[in-house]
Design an enzyme around this catalytic site. Structure first.
Site, PDB file in Angstrom:
ATOM      1  N   VAL A 146    -105.282 -90.608  66.302  1.00 37.11           N
ATOM      2  CA  VAL A 146    -103.977 -91.101  66.821  1.00 37.11           C
ATOM      3  C   VAL A 146    -103.068 -90.272  67.195  1.00 37.11           C
ATOM      4  CG1 VAL A 146    -104.225 -93.334  65.514  1.00 37.11           C
ATOM      5  CG2 VAL A 146    -102.989 -91.342  64.528  1.00 37.11           C
ATOM      6  N   CYS A 147    -101.993 -90.266  67.931  1.00 37.12           N
ATOM      7  CA  CYS A 147    -101.356 -89.238  68.381  1.00 37.12           C
ATOM      8  C   CYS A 147    -100.251 -89.092  67.252  1.00 37.12           C
ATOM      9  CB  CYS A 147    -100.310 -89.863  69.698  1.00 37.12           C
ATOM     10  SG  CYS A 147    -101.469 -89.800  71.081  1.00 37.12           S
ATOM     11  N   PRO A 148     -99.757 -87.704  67.148  1.00 37.83           N
ATOM     12  CA  PRO A 148     -99.899 -86.455  67.953  1.00 37.83           C
ATOM     13  C   PRO A 148    -101.182 -85.577  67.578  1.00 37.83           C
ATOM     14  CG  PRO A 148     -98.660 -85.911  66.225  1.00 37.83           C
ATOM     15  CD  PRO A 148     -99.150 -87.417  65.988  1.00 37.83           C
ATOM     16  N   CYS A 196    -106.294 -91.858  72.992  1.00 40.34           N
ATOM     17  CA  CYS A 196    -104.807 -92.099  72.451  1.00 40.34           C
ATOM     18  C   CYS A 196    -104.116 -92.268  73.656  1.00 40.34           C
ATOM     19  CB  CYS A 196    -104.184 -91.085  71.506  1.00 40.34           C
ATOM     20  SG  CYS A 196    -102.577 -91.014  71.415  1.00 40.34           S
ATOM     21  N   GLN A 248    -100.837 -92.477  74.601  1.00 40.18           N
ATOM     22  CA  GLN A 248     -99.707 -91.443  74.371  1.00 40.18           C
ATOM     23  C   GLN A 248    -100.143 -90.030  75.073  1.00 40.18           C
ATOM     24  OE1 GLN A 248     -98.333 -92.032  70.483  1.00 40.18           O
ATOM     25  NE2 GLN A 248     -96.658 -93.164  71.218  1.00 40.18           N
TER      26      GLN A 248
END
Length: 75
Positions: free
Chosen positions: A12-14, A39, A41
């Site tokens: 998952v981000c970041p 992800c 983002q």
């Protein structure tokens, strides 16, 4: 020129961006980092970071329903 693959699918981000920064820091100018991620983002964060740092995006494509591959060439 060296081409290195970074598979951060499921992260998952970041974290995809953090791992991309770390991997590119160990590379020399002209080397390419192929980042595979899912992800959403990061579809904006990675190109934005690359542009801010002066790196070139040499390839960017969707690979599947919700995954992408982006190639960053170190400045």
């Amino acid at each position: 020129m060296v081409i290195k693959k970074l598979d951060v699918v499921t992260q998952v981000c970041p974290f995809p961006l953090i791992e991309a920064k770390a991997a590119l820091a160990e590379m020399v100018s002209g080397d390419e980092l192929v980042i595979e991620f899912d992800c959403t983002q990061a579809t904006e964060a990675i190109p934005q970071w690359a542009a801010e740092e002066g790196h070139a995006i040499t390839d960017y494509q969707q690979i599947g329903d919700a995954a992408w591959s982006i190639t960053v060439q170190k400045a």
